[in-house]
Structures are given as C-alpha cells and as structure tokens.
Write an enzyme that holds these catalytic residues in place. Structure first.
Site, PDB file in Angstrom:
ATOM      1  N   HIS A  45      -1.866   3.749  -0.322  1.00 48.91           N
ATOM      2  CA  HIS A  45      -2.402   2.466   0.143  1.00 48.91           C
ATOM      3  C   HIS A  45      -3.066   2.674   1.501  1.00 48.91           C
ATOM      4  O   HIS A  45      -2.958   3.755   2.088  1.00 48.91           O
ATOM      5  CB  HIS A  45      -1.253   1.453   0.288  1.00 48.91           C
ATOM      6  CG  HIS A  45      -0.268   1.872   1.327  1.00 48.91           C
ATOM      7  ND1 HIS A  45       0.769   2.746   1.049  1.00 48.91           N
ATOM      8  CD2 HIS A  45      -0.195   1.607   2.651  1.00 48.91           C
ATOM      9  CE1 HIS A  45       1.445   2.982   2.167  1.00 48.91           C
ATOM     10  NE2 HIS A  45       0.880   2.306   3.158  1.00 48.91           N
ATOM     11  N   HIS A 131      -6.456   5.147   7.117  1.00 46.88           N
ATOM     12  CA  HIS A 131      -6.290   6.363   6.310  1.00 46.88           C
ATOM     13  C   HIS A 131      -5.314   6.094   5.176  1.00 46.88           C
ATOM     14  O   HIS A 131      -4.520   5.158   5.227  1.00 46.88           O
ATOM     15  CB  HIS A 131      -5.784   7.517   7.175  1.00 46.88           C
ATOM     16  CG  HIS A 131      -4.414   7.271   7.723  1.00 46.88           C
ATOM     17  ND1 HIS A 131      -4.183   6.501   8.846  1.00 46.88           N
ATOM     18  CD2 HIS A 131      -3.188   7.667   7.285  1.00 46.88           C
ATOM     19  CE1 HIS A 131      -2.880   6.435   9.081  1.00 46.88           C
ATOM     20  NE2 HIS A 131      -2.253   7.131   8.139  1.00 46.88           N
TER      21      HIS A 131
END
Length: 191
Positions: A45, A131
């Site tokens: 995620h 990220h």
C-alpha cells in the site's frame, strides 16, 4: 498464552491487487534482492499518515471527519517509479518502489495529516516520502545494489478511495480495512 498486541492504524492509498502481485513477484525473482522479510502482496500500500494506537473516540472522530474531507477530493492517478531503500546503503532495512511526483497526492496527504493533528494524533514531522514497502532487512552476502530497479516502472492506477487500515502484526496478511473513504469530487479539465 501469547498476548494479542493492540492494533495500530494508518491511512493509505490501496494498490490494485494485480499491481501488488506483479511487484511482489518481480522483486522476489529479480535475483538481486535478498531480504529477510517480504511484505505479503495483499499488504502492499501507499501510506499517507501513520496513526499508531487509537482510542475508540479518536477512531470515531477520524471516520466522521475523514469521510467529510475525502469525499470532496477528486479521483487521481498515481504512477510507479524506480526502487529505492532506507537505511544503510550497503545493507538497507527497507526496500521500496516509489511513485512519480503528484501534486494531488502531496495536497491530499498534507490535508489528512493536518486533520489527524487536529484530532490529537502525533503525526510524523519528517517530509512525506511516498513509497510502497516491498521488503525488510537485507540478508545478502554481497552489498545491496537494488536502488533504481524498474519494477513496474510507469504503471499507473486510478485512486478512488483512501483506506483506514488496522494492523494485526501476528496475522498474514497483516492489514485489514477498518473504513474506506470514497473520493467523490469532480475532476477539472486542468487536472
């Protein structure tokens, strides 16, 4: 008897399952990446705000105010970019894949962080670095050289929701949806 840890919570952009699976598979099969722990594909995620432990009152307020905020946001696209790492360059603790700079992502993340601060959460003060974490703790005999790998580089997806996840560190996958918030705002031609 193992004591169940209290769940932690975080707000994140979900990643489509096809992209999760492809990233996981490509990273593991690259031959360059020898990490001790790989993130379960379903747990990949893009974190927006980490919240830690929460009271029922905080969760209720976050769901109420978060829904009001996010419903006004327009859906937007994110595009994967090159890989990188956090920690020592030769033996990193985190391997990740980034996303290309997105003005909407930056604005939305900032608004969510401000909301969380206003509700009493201790939000990380470091600059936001979007990220997708894929692995943890370098275990290779050779020095790490995985920064800049083009895993799914350029692949995009449409962001239509933000998820409030609950983490259960003793389960796999670790992250469960506590609440989903739909982006219902209208996109403009210039977006």
């Amino acid at each position: 008897m193992v004591k169940e840890m209290q769940p932690h919570y975080f707000l994140a952009v979900p990643v489509p399952q096809l992209i999760q699976s492809a990233l996981h598979q490509e990273a593991r099969q690259s031959g360059q990446l020898q990490f001790q722990r790989w993130v379960h594909p379903n747990d990949i995620h893009l974190t927006l705000v980490f919240l830690g432990g929460c009271t029922e009152k905080q969760l209720h307020e976050l769901v109420q105010h978060g829904r009001s905020l996010v419903e006004n946001w327009a859906p937007f696209s994110l595009t994967l970019s090159q890989s990188g790492s956090f920690g020592q360059k030769k033996q990193p603790r985190i391997f990740w894949v980034g996303v290309k700079a997105s003005q909407q992502l930056a604005v939305y993340q900032s608004q969510l962080a401000d909301l969380c601060r206003s509700l009493g959460f201790a939000v990380d003060q470091r600059p936001y670095a979007p990220h997708l974490t894929l692995a943890r703790k370098w275990a290779g005999d050779e020095e790490y050289n995985g920064d800049g790998l083009a895993l799914r580089n350029g692949q995009s997806w449409e962001v239509n929701e933000i998820i409030l996840y609950e983490s259960h560190v003793q389960q796999e996958p670790k992250y469960k949806t506590y609440q989903a918030f739909s982006l219902k705002g209208v996109q403009h031609e210039s977006d």
